[in-house]
Design a protein around this motif. Sequence first.
Motif, short mmCIF file in Angstrom:
data_model
loop_
_atom_site.label_atom_id
_atom_site.label_comp_id
_atom_site.label_asym_id
_atom_site.label_seq_id
_atom_site.Cartn_x
_atom_site.Cartn_y
_atom_site.Cartn_z
N ALA A 106 23.43 17.92 15.99
CA ALA A 106 23.67 17.43 14.63
C ALA A 106 24.38 16.09 14.71
O ALA A 106 25.17 15.85 15.63
N VAL A 107 24.12 15.22 13.73
CA VAL A 107 24.74 13.89 13.70
C VAL A 107 25.35 13.66 12.32
O VAL A 107 24.91 14.22 11.31
N ASP A 108 26.35 12.79 12.30
CA ASP A 108 26.93 12.36 11.03
C ASP A 108 27.87 11.20 11.30
O ASP A 108 28.16 10.87 12.46
N GLY A 109 28.34 10.58 10.21
CA GLY A 109 29.28 9.47 10.31
C GLY A 109 30.48 9.74 9.43
O GLY A 109 30.40 10.51 8.46
N SER A 110 31.61 9.12 9.75
CA SER A 110 32.84 9.33 8.99
C SER A 110 33.60 8.01 8.89
O SER A 110 33.79 7.31 9.90
N HIS A 111 34.02 7.67 7.67
CA HIS A 111 34.77 6.43 7.43
C HIS A 111 36.23 6.58 7.84
O HIS A 111 36.82 7.66 7.76
N LEU A 112 36.82 5.47 8.26
CA LEU A 112 38.26 5.39 8.45
C LEU A 112 38.70 3.97 8.12
O LEU A 112 37.93 3.02 8.29
N ARG A 113 39.90 3.85 7.62
CA ARG A 113 40.40 2.54 7.24
C ARG A 113 40.81 1.76 8.49
O ARG A 113 41.40 2.31 9.42
N ALA A 114 40.49 0.45 8.51
CA ALA A 114 40.89 -0.44 9.60
C ALA A 114 42.00 -1.35 9.06
O ALA A 114 41.72 -2.29 8.31
N MET A 115 43.22 -1.06 9.43
CA MET A 115 44.37 -1.72 8.81
C MET A 115 44.49 -3.20 9.17
O MET A 115 45.03 -3.98 8.40
N LYS A 116 43.99 -3.60 10.34
CA LYS A 116 44.18 -4.98 10.80
C LYS A 116 42.88 -5.74 10.96
O LYS A 116 42.87 -6.85 11.47
N GLY A 117 41.76 -5.15 10.53
CA GLY A 117 40.48 -5.82 10.69
C GLY A 117 40.05 -5.85 12.14
O GLY A 117 40.45 -5.01 12.94
N GLY A 118 39.25 -6.84 12.49
CA GLY A 118 38.79 -6.97 13.87
C GLY A 118 37.30 -6.71 13.98
O GLY A 118 36.59 -6.51 12.98
N ALA A 119 36.80 -6.70 15.21
CA ALA A 119 35.38 -6.45 15.47
C ALA A 119 35.02 -5.03 15.05
O ALA A 119 35.83 -4.12 15.11
N LYS A 120 33.77 -4.87 14.61
CA LYS A 120 33.24 -3.58 14.17
C LYS A 120 34.04 -3.02 12.99
O LYS A 120 34.39 -1.85 12.94
N THR A 121 34.35 -3.90 12.06
CA THR A 121 34.91 -3.49 10.77
C THR A 121 34.05 -4.13 9.68
O THR A 121 33.26 -5.03 9.94
N HIS A 136 30.64 7.55 14.44
CA HIS A 136 29.35 8.25 14.43
C HIS A 136 29.37 9.22 15.61
O HIS A 136 29.68 8.82 16.74
N VAL A 137 29.03 10.48 15.35
CA VAL A 137 29.13 11.51 16.39
C VAL A 137 27.85 12.34 16.42
O VAL A 137 27.28 12.65 15.37
N ILE A 138 27.42 12.69 17.63
CA ILE A 138 26.35 13.66 17.82
C ILE A 138 26.93 14.82 18.61
O ILE A 138 27.62 14.61 19.62
N VAL A 139 26.70 16.04 18.13
CA VAL A 139 27.25 17.24 18.77
C VAL A 139 26.10 18.19 19.09
O VAL A 139 25.04 18.15 18.46
N GLU A 140 26.32 19.06 20.09
CA GLU A 140 25.33 20.09 20.38
C GLU A 140 25.55 21.28 19.45
O GLU A 140 26.37 21.21 18.52
N ALA A 141 24.86 22.37 19.68
CA ALA A 141 24.82 23.47 18.71
C ALA A 141 26.18 24.09 18.43
O ALA A 141 26.40 24.66 17.35
N HIS A 156 25.09 1.48 7.51
CA HIS A 156 24.48 2.72 7.03
C HIS A 156 24.34 3.69 8.20
O HIS A 156 24.00 3.32 9.32
N ASP A 157 24.61 4.96 7.91
CA ASP A 157 24.52 5.99 8.95
C ASP A 157 23.17 5.97 9.65
O ASP A 157 23.08 6.13 10.88
#
Length: 272
Positions: A106-121, A136-141, A156-157
């Motif tokens: 299964a896959v999904d994505g989750s937001h988190l705040r980036a307090m100082k900015g930077g790359a990949k924000t 973004h995480v992929i897990v087994e069963a 986008h996810d």
Amino acid sequence: MGQRRPWEVEDGLWERIAPLLPVTERRIRYPGRKRLEERRVLNGILFVLYTGVPWEFLPQELGYGSGSTCWRRLRDWHRAGVWQALHELLLAELRAARQLDFSRAAVDGSHLRAMKGGAKTGPSPVDRGRSGSKHHVIVEAHGIPLAATLTGGNRHDATQLLPLVQAVPPVRGKRGRPRRRPTALYADRGYDYDSYRRELRGLGIRPVIARRGTEHGSGLGVHRWVVEAAFALLHWFRRLRTRWEIRDDLHEAFLTLGCAIICWRRLKTSAC
């Protein structure tokens, strides 16, 4: 002897990490200050991961070294591939113990705040446009994380579906070829694009993705809840709830280390 603190490295985990660490030879001429032993520094890194405390506030009385020392070792060990190698090692041990199930993922994505900015924000659409990132995480069963990636909060996810699948390492632990691809992949409506379904089938993966515009209650949640549980475990580490690092590689180091610790806990539980 005092009780071990929860962030201090257990003997079993240290036995797996120590051989992965790069060897640093001390200079014979002008050797400088003696290098702080690796296990104590790792305890300091884990203290920051668990508590979320800023590097400069790492308590000196704990004996883990300064925040700058721990910061540098986290950076250097990440560059050397230590955290990824540890994650792959533990995945292989879990597979050998019959604790990994590749019949579905299964896959999904989750937001988190980036307090100082930077790359990949990027401006987060779920946080009034504030600077944010996404895990973004992929897990087994069973919910064991196979791979995790970091992007800007405005990505986008669905765009990360295939990169996430490709990030799953070859998992050894049994005779024969390493396992890398799940049989089926479950995802919510955010991943509902036929182009991605075709590409997954091309990789030999059966896509099970909810359709947009249909009523809720598709029944996929009975298999997808494990990825939400994995996010809960990852974000139990305070340093992963909010991104404080300007450098994306340091946050990715914490993210991979968090995945490895989840695997270690599962491995210990399976041995009981």
